[in-house]
Design an enzyme around this catalytic site. Structure first.
Site, PDB file in Angstrom:
ATOM      1  N   ALA A  82       0.785  -1.027   0.159  1.00 30.86           N
ATOM      2  CA  ALA A  82      -0.280   0.128  -0.165  1.00 30.86           C
ATOM      3  C   ALA A  82       0.829   1.011  -0.427  1.00 30.86           C
ATOM      4  O   ALA A  82       2.348   1.173   0.850  1.00 30.86           O
ATOM      5  CB  ALA A  82      -1.284   0.173   1.322  1.00 30.86           C
ATOM      6  N   GLU A  83       0.710   2.501  -1.183  1.00 27.93           N
ATOM      7  CA  GLU A  83       0.954   3.945  -0.187  1.00 27.93           C
ATOM      8  C   GLU A  83       0.103   4.076   0.771  1.00 27.93           C
ATOM      9  O   GLU A  83      -1.203   4.022   1.062  1.00 27.93           O
ATOM     10  CB  GLU A  83       0.214   4.851  -1.504  1.00 27.93           C
ATOM     11  CG  GLU A  83       1.775   4.580  -2.300  1.00 27.93           C
ATOM     12  CD  GLU A  83       3.056   4.581  -3.131  1.00 27.93           C
ATOM     13  OE1 GLU A  83       2.891   5.135  -2.003  1.00 27.93           O
ATOM     14  OE2 GLU A  83       3.127   4.418  -3.924  1.00 27.93           O
ATOM     15  N   THR A 133      -5.730  -0.275   8.458  1.00 23.68           N
ATOM     16  CA  THR A 133      -5.162   0.573   9.171  1.00 23.68           C
ATOM     17  C   THR A 133      -6.675   1.145  10.235  1.00 23.68           C
ATOM     18  O   THR A 133      -7.446   1.385   9.363  1.00 23.68           O
ATOM     19  CB  THR A 133      -4.664   2.128   8.885  1.00 23.68           C
ATOM     20  OG1 THR A 133      -4.707   3.162   9.607  1.00 23.68           O
ATOM     21  CG2 THR A 133      -5.838   2.192   7.384  1.00 23.68           C
ATOM     22  N   ASP A 134      -6.201   2.211  11.193  1.00 22.27           N
ATOM     23  CA  ASP A 134      -7.467   2.223  12.135  1.00 22.27           C
ATOM     24  C   ASP A 134      -7.615   3.534  11.356  1.00 22.27           C
ATOM     25  O   ASP A 134      -9.171   4.251  11.842  1.00 22.27           O
ATOM     26  CB  ASP A 134      -6.812   2.509  13.529  1.00 22.27           C
ATOM     27  CG  ASP A 134      -6.088   3.364  13.817  1.00 22.27           C
ATOM     28  OD1 ASP A 134      -4.939   4.063  12.572  1.00 22.27           O
ATOM     29  OD2 ASP A 134      -5.258   3.223  14.417  1.00 22.27           O
ATOM     30  N   GLU A 135      -6.983   4.425  10.404  1.00 21.53           N
ATOM     31  CA  GLU A 135      -7.779   5.859   9.992  1.00 21.53           C
ATOM     32  C   GLU A 135      -8.112   5.523   8.698  1.00 21.53           C
ATOM     33  O   GLU A 135      -9.354   6.533   8.875  1.00 21.53           O
ATOM     34  CB  GLU A 135      -6.639   6.329   9.135  1.00 21.53           C
ATOM     35  CG  GLU A 135      -4.882   6.617   9.875  1.00 21.53           C
ATOM     36  CD  GLU A 135      -3.420   7.574   9.114  1.00 21.53           C
ATOM     37  OE1 GLU A 135      -3.834   7.756   8.886  1.00 21.53           O
ATOM     38  OE2 GLU A 135      -2.869   6.376   9.426  1.00 21.53           O
ATOM     39  N   TYR A 167      -5.508   9.089   1.419  1.00 17.54           N
ATOM     40  CA  TYR A 167      -4.676   7.471   2.684  1.00 17.54           C
ATOM     41  C   TYR A 167      -5.897   6.492   2.586  1.00 17.54           C
ATOM     42  O   TYR A 167      -6.259   6.099   2.793  1.00 17.54           O
ATOM     43  CB  TYR A 167      -3.579   8.058   2.992  1.00 17.54           C
ATOM     44  CG  TYR A 167      -3.312   6.939   3.953  1.00 17.54           C
ATOM     45  CD1 TYR A 167      -2.618   5.857   3.532  1.00 17.54           C
ATOM     46  CD2 TYR A 167      -3.354   6.765   5.336  1.00 17.54           C
ATOM     47  CE1 TYR A 167      -2.669   4.221   3.889  1.00 17.54           C
ATOM     48  CE2 TYR A 167      -3.410   5.905   6.032  1.00 17.54           C
ATOM     49  CZ  TYR A 167      -2.734   4.789   4.848  1.00 17.54           C
ATOM     50  OH  TYR A 167      -2.738   3.203   6.375  1.00 17.54           O
ATOM     51  N   SER A 170      -8.025   5.820   0.767  1.00 17.64           N
ATOM     52  CA  SER A 170      -8.560   4.777  -0.184  1.00 17.64           C
ATOM     53  C   SER A 170      -8.032   3.354   0.258  1.00 17.64           C
ATOM     54  O   SER A 170      -8.946   2.165  -0.069  1.00 17.64           O
ATOM     55  CB  SER A 170      -6.805   5.029  -0.703  1.00 17.64           C
ATOM     56  OG  SER A 170      -5.974   4.742   0.116  1.00 17.64           O
ATOM     57  N   LYS A 171      -8.063   3.285   1.852  1.00 14.73           N
ATOM     58  CA  LYS A 171      -7.355   2.334   2.567  1.00 14.73           C
ATOM     59  C   LYS A 171      -9.095   1.891   2.728  1.00 14.73           C
ATOM     60  O   LYS A 171      -9.600   0.415   2.788  1.00 14.73           O
ATOM     61  CB  LYS A 171      -6.865   2.554   3.516  1.00 14.73           C
ATOM     62  CG  LYS A 171      -5.662   2.619   3.222  1.00 14.73           C
ATOM     63  CD  LYS A 171      -4.995   1.312   2.919  1.00 14.73           C
ATOM     64  CE  LYS A 171      -4.781   0.003   4.105  1.00 14.73           C
ATOM     65  NZ  LYS A 171      -4.584  -1.308   3.498  1.00 14.73           N
ATOM     66  N   LEU A 207       6.954   9.560  11.346  1.00 13.66           N
ATOM     67  CA  LEU A 207       7.323  10.898  12.195  1.00 13.66           C
ATOM     68  C   LEU A 207       8.342  10.643  13.518  1.00 13.66           C
ATOM     69  O   LEU A 207       9.034  10.861  13.707  1.00 13.66           O
ATOM     70  CB  LEU A 207       5.958  10.808  13.556  1.00 13.66           C
ATOM     71  CG  LEU A 207       6.463  11.552  14.881  1.00 13.66           C
ATOM     72  CD1 LEU A 207       7.114  13.484  14.688  1.00 13.66           C
ATOM     73  CD2 LEU A 207       5.230  11.742  15.472  1.00 13.66           C
TER      74      LEU A 207
END
Length: 360
Positions: A82-83, A133-135, A167, A170-171, A207
Site C-alpha cells: 500500500a501507499e 489501518t485504524d485511520e 490515504y 483509499s484504504k 514521525l
C-alpha cells in the site's frame, strides 16, 4: 504453509517476513514493486533462506499476479502492499487510488481465480488476510473535547468508517472490496485494522525515525500544530506476531483491531525521543531545544485509539512491548544501524541490492 506476502519489503511487511522465516517453519513469497519505501536491505537476514522467495511485481499487473499464483501455489495471502503516507496522499492522491484500490482489486481477482482451482481441502484452508489501518475510522474525541473524568471512546471492529485523508479513504475502499468479495463470491477473507506502528527499519519520512535522525543531525524537529494529536503506538514486531496469529488462527469474515494500548500525544513522543538521545548520545544542551512547530496538515485527525480486546480474547495475542521499552529499542536500533539509514537516504539502495541480493 506457503504464505504470499504483498509489500514484504516495506516497513510492516518486512517485519512480517522476518517473523515468519525466523519463528515458524512456513515459507514466504515476497511480492513487492520496490517503490521508494520498499527496501530489500531490511530482509538481508532472511534473503538466503530456502523458505524465502522474492518476486519484484506490481500488484496492479494482473498477468504478473496470475503468474505468481500459478508458479508458487500459496496457501494464504497477507496483503500489506500500500501507499501509506498521509502527507503524500494530500499532495498526490492518484498513486494511492491506483495502488490501494485498483491494486487490491487486481490482487483479489488473481487470488480468487487461483483459489477456484484448488481441491476441496486446500480451498477450505485458504485465507486472504487484508491488512488495513485504524485511520479508516476517522478520529475520536480528544480529551479536551469531553467532560473531565468522562470515559474516552475507542475504535472497535464495528466503528463506522469516516476516513479523513485520501490515504485513509483509499484504504477504506480496499477494506470494502475485500469484504464484498467474501459476501459475493464466498472468497475467504479476514481484515485487520492496526494503530500507528514504529520500530526498526522504518522509512525515515515517518514521525519517529524522522525525529531520531533530525535530532542527531542537529536539524529542527517539526511538530504539526500544538503537537496534541494522540496516536496509539504499536511496536512493529508485536504487530507482526499479531498478523501471523490472525492468518493462522483467525476466523473467515472476521475483523480484528490491533493496537498497542499506548496512547501518546505527538509532542510526548518527540520529547521521549529527545530524552533518550540526551541519555544515549549526550550533547551540549537538550535535543528538546530542536523542537519546532509548523502549520498543521489539512484535515489532521486529532485522536486514534484501538480497542484490541477482541484479538486478545479470541486469539490470545498480547503486545509484548510497552511504549517505553519499544521506543528505547527503536532509538538504539537507529543508533546501531547508521549504514542502513545512509543507504536509504543517500540513494545507494539500488547499489546495495545489486551487490548483495541475487534476484531474478
Amino acid at each position: 504453509m506457503k504464505i504470499l506476502v504483498t509489500g514484504g519489503a516495506g516497513f510492516i511487511g518486512s517485519a512480517v517476513v522476518r517473523h515468519i522465516i525466523s519463528n515458524t517453519s512456513d515459507s514466504v513469497i515476497n511480492i513487492d514493486k520496490l517503490t521508494y519505501a520498499g527496501n530489500l536491505e531490511s530482509l538481508a537476514d532472511v534473503s538466503g533462506n530456502s523458505r524465502y522467495a522474492f518476486e519484484q511485481v506490481d500488484i496492479c499487473d494482473s498477468a504478473a499476479m496470475n503468474a505468481v499464483f500459478n508458479q508458487h501455489q500459496p496457501d494464504a495471502v497477507m496483503h500489506l502492499a500500500a501507499e501509506s503516507h498521509v502527507d503524500r496522499s494530500i499532495s498526490g492522491p492518484a498513486a494511492f487510488i491506483e495502488t490501494n484500490i485498483v491494486g487490491t482489486y487486481v490482487l483479489l481477482e488473481a487470488a480468487r481465480s487461483y483459489w477456484s482451482t484448488l481441491d476441496a481441502a486446500r480451498k477450505t484452508s485458504f485465507r486472504f488476510h487484508h491488512i488495513s489501518t485504524d485511520e479508516v475510522y476517522g478520529d475520536l474525541p480528544h480529551p479536551d473535547e469531553v467532560p473531565t473524568g468522562a470515559e474516552l471512546p475507542l475504535f472497535t471492529e464495528t466503528t463506522p468508517y469516516m476516513p479523513s485523508s485520501p490515504y485513509s479513504a483509499s484504504k477504506a475502499s480496499s477494506d470494502h472490496l475485500v469484504r464484498a468479495w467474501l459476501r459475493t463470491y464466498g472468497f475467504p477473507t479476514i481484515v485487520t485494522n492496526c494503530s500507528n506502528n514504529y520500530g526498526p527499519y522504518h522509512f525515515p519520512e515517518k514521525l519517529i525515525p524522522l525525529v531520531i535522525l533530525n535530532a542527531l543531525e542537529g536539524k529542527p524537529l517539526p511538530i504539526y500544530g500544538k503537537g496534541d494529536q494522540i496516536r496509539d503506538w504499536l511496536y512493529v514486531e508485536d504487530h507482526a506476531r499479531a498478523l501471523y496469529t490472525v492468518v493462522t488462527q483467525g476466523k473467515i469474515g472476521e475483523t480484528y483491531n490491533i493496537g498497542g494500548h499506548n496512547e501518546k500525544q505527538n509532542l510526548q513522543v518527540v520529547e521521549t525521543i529527545c530524552d533518550l538521545l540526551d541519555e544515549l548520545v549526550p550533547k551540549k544542551g537538550s535535543y528538546r531545544q530542536q523542537i519546532s512547530y509548523v502549520t498543521d496538515r489539512p484535515g489532521h485527525d486529532r485522536r486514534y485509539a484501538i480497542d484490541a480486546n477482541k484479538i486478545c480474547r479470541e486469539l490470545g495475542w498480547q503486545p509484548q512491548e510497552t511504549f517505553e521499552s519499544g521506543i528505547r529499542k527503536t532509538v538504539q536500533w537507529y543508533l546501531a544501524n547508521s549504514e542502513w539509514v545512509q543507504n536509504v537516504k543517500s540513494g545507494n539502495y539500488q547499489s546495495w541490492i545489486d551487490a548483495n541480493y541475487n534476484r531474478k
